[in-house]
Scaffold this active site. Sequence first.
Site, mmCIF file in Angstrom:
data_model
loop_
_atom_site.group_PDB
_atom_site.id
_atom_site.type_symbol
_atom_site.label_atom_id
_atom_site.label_comp_id
_atom_site.label_asym_id
_atom_site.label_seq_id
_atom_site.Cartn_x
_atom_site.Cartn_y
_atom_site.Cartn_z
ATOM 1 N N HIS A 127 -11.369 1.108 0.504
ATOM 2 C CA HIS A 127 -10.889 2.033 1.544
ATOM 3 C C HIS A 127 -12.083 2.431 2.384
ATOM 4 C CE1 HIS A 127 -7.046 1.980 -0.175
ATOM 5 N NE2 HIS A 127 -6.607 2.966 0.578
ATOM 6 N N ASP B 93 1.204 2.661 3.799
ATOM 7 C CA ASP B 93 0.378 3.713 3.193
ATOM 8 C C ASP B 93 1.221 4.972 2.959
ATOM 9 O OD1 ASP B 93 -1.672 5.094 2.058
ATOM 10 O OD2 ASP B 93 -2.933 5.206 3.846
ATOM 11 N N HIS C 68 -5.696 -0.287 5.990
ATOM 12 C CA HIS C 68 -5.438 0.494 7.226
ATOM 13 C C HIS C 68 -6.578 0.559 8.251
ATOM 14 C CE1 HIS C 68 -7.363 3.294 4.536
ATOM 15 N NE2 HIS C 68 -6.257 3.689 3.942
ATOM 16 N N ASN D 265 -4.760 6.057 -7.132
ATOM 17 C CA ASN D 265 -5.239 7.447 -7.148
ATOM 18 C C ASN D 265 -4.175 8.427 -7.638
ATOM 19 O OD1 ASN D 265 -3.823 7.058 -4.735
ATOM 20 N ND2 ASN D 265 -4.996 8.603 -3.627
ATOM 21 N N HIS E 246 0.851 -1.199 0.000
ATOM 22 C CA HIS E 246 0.000 0.000 0.000
ATOM 23 C C HIS E 246 0.885 1.247 0.000
ATOM 24 C CE1 HIS E 246 -3.914 1.966 1.697
ATOM 25 N NE2 HIS E 246 -3.195 2.844 1.001
ATOM 26 N N ASN F 268 -5.885 9.945 6.723
ATOM 27 C CA ASN F 268 -7.220 9.363 6.678
ATOM 28 C C ASN F 268 -7.103 7.854 6.455
ATOM 29 O OD1 ASN F 268 -9.965 9.296 6.755
ATOM 30 N ND2 ASN F 268 -10.287 10.044 4.679
ATOM 31 N N HIS G 94 1.843 5.116 -2.289
ATOM 32 C CA HIS G 94 1.463 6.106 -3.306
ATOM 33 C C HIS G 94 2.751 6.704 -3.873
ATOM 34 C CE1 HIS G 94 -2.792 6.397 -1.852
ATOM 35 N NE2 HIS G 94 -2.215 5.971 -0.742
ATOM 36 N N ASP H 96 -8.673 4.170 -3.619
ATOM 37 C CA ASP H 96 -7.973 4.825 -2.513
ATOM 38 C C ASP H 96 -8.471 6.244 -2.287
ATOM 39 O OD1 ASP H 96 -5.903 6.262 -0.934
ATOM 40 O OD2 ASP H 96 -4.938 4.314 -1.038
ATOM 41 N N ARG I 147 2.556 8.722 -6.687
ATOM 42 C CA ARG I 147 2.113 9.995 -7.289
ATOM 43 C C ARG I 147 2.508 10.189 -8.745
ATOM 44 N NH1 ARG I 147 -1.243 10.307 -3.153
ATOM 45 N NH2 ARG I 147 -0.375 11.150 -1.257
HETATM 46 O O1 DOR Z 1 -4.059 9.662 4.394
HETATM 47 C C1 DOR Z 1 -4.404 9.334 3.270
HETATM 48 N N1 DOR Z 1 -3.688 9.660 2.167
HETATM 49 N N2 DOR Z 1 -5.530 8.655 3.133
HETATM 50 C C2 DOR Z 1 -6.073 8.407 1.958
HETATM 51 O O2 DOR Z 1 -7.107 7.810 1.928
HETATM 52 C C3 DOR Z 1 -5.429 8.895 0.718
HETATM 53 C C4 DOR Z 1 -4.009 9.097 0.895
HETATM 54 C C5 DOR Z 1 -3.377 9.918 -0.188
HETATM 55 O O3 DOR Z 1 -3.529 9.605 -1.358
HETATM 56 O O4 DOR Z 1 -2.685 10.873 0.137
HETATM 57 ZN ZN ZN Z 2 -3.540 4.868 0.679
#
Ligand code: DOR
Ligand code: ZN
Length: 444
Positions: free
Chosen positions: A179, A314, A241, A94, A60, A287, A62, A152, A64
């Site tokens: 999520h 995450d 999470h 995402n 999990h 989150n 990201h 996500d 970007r």
């Molecule tokens: O804290 C978070 N960051 N929760 C999410 O659901 C999305 C993630 C993000 O993409 O930054």
């Molecule tokens: Zn995430």
Amino acid sequence: MKLLIKEASLIKKEPEGLETLDVLINGERIEEIGQDLYAPEASIIDAHGKILVPGLVDAHVHFRDPGQEYKEDLHTGSMAAAAGGFTTVIAEPNTIPPIDTPARICHLLDMAKKKSIINFYSKAAITKGLKGNSLTDFIKLREAGAMAFSDDGNPVPGHRLMRKALIKGKQNRILVSPHDEESALYRERVLRKRMKRGKQSFCVEMPYSSPKAGPYTSEAGFIKRDIDLAEETEARLHLSHVSLAQSVDIIAKAKKRGVQVTSEATPHHLLLTERMAKEIGPNAKVNPPLRSEEDVAAVKEGLANGTIDMISSDHAPHSPEEKNRPWEEAPFGVIGLETTLGLVLTFLVRPDILKLYQAIDKMTNIPARIFGLDVLGIGQLRPGIKADLTLIDLNKKWMVEVNHFYSKSRNCPFQGWELYGKAVLTVVGGRIIARDGVIVSGNQ
Ligand code: DOR
Ligand code: ZN
């Protein structure tokens, strides 16, 4: 090219302990594991006193990329992973645009081949545009390489749509990983529905937007709904999470009934409370949000007793400019690839909340199995498979210093923490890519 790792401590489960062994790597693969291996042509690594484990897997993250490369990109994200001991990641969909078509995932995986120094996999969106209205083409996306399906940042708002997603998942042996958290998109939907029904005065609070705000419990509600649907449809479900005691309780009961549900916890939900978030500031805004001490204790206990199967970071990078905004305006997310291993070893293994083997299982073979990477040998340590390995010094004392991170972002709530235990060597496909937290080789 041969590599001989001498006198490494390998984790043994029965009886529980460590076994000193040599590991011989020939090209990409592990050739042999045994005592007193001899290979005069090999480069030698002295691993005496260090723990050798399968390369860590983070299911999990990201990165970007595409769309917000100022926060992170496939290259910097992969370097952060390698420095932290991870050899395999699965990214969330995402990005901008989101990974919701076969062409987009193909392009992403092509880019990753060029830019990532570790094994990079991706999830695809459950719904088109992550908007919660209609399902993506699960079959074509899976054929194009999607490892699982996740929206996500948003729950799947509609009960019927989620049911449809699980049925598709069940029919095609595809893992759905929602999520289950409250989100702005979800709030808007609830508001719109209420307005339609003439309840204009109704106001949905947004408790997570402020550390001063009250309890926030929709996670458990979504988890209950999704577990009930998984039970009804006999589908597999993986929950991201988990952060509430109530959620842990619902998952434990579902597992007892035989529902095919797995779940994960992050270091921040295992170690930080909402009270600490107030002191740390927006770098602890995430989150699902950080919770009460009771919730944190329940998540830890759930992880130890197997209700929560695995650990993921995450890793959610955001720029310093974004995170320096006031709490209400800062984006959700914390980075974690460079701290997860040290945090787990220091705060879960040292105090004996998790045995060393449990912690490593939850960061290697368990995520690999849940996400179907075990068939590639990922998360394992045995002859014949690709040599993805992490060598760990359990006694290495170090301090979290965000300015030394390979990640482009600095949104780490653990800045200044003193940790014990670090990856001292990361090997991907037989190649050393990080040594003592420093990237030594890459494909860029
Ligand atoms: O804290 C978070 N960051 N929760 C999410 O659901 C999305 C993630 C993000 O993409 O930054
Ligand atoms: Zn995430």
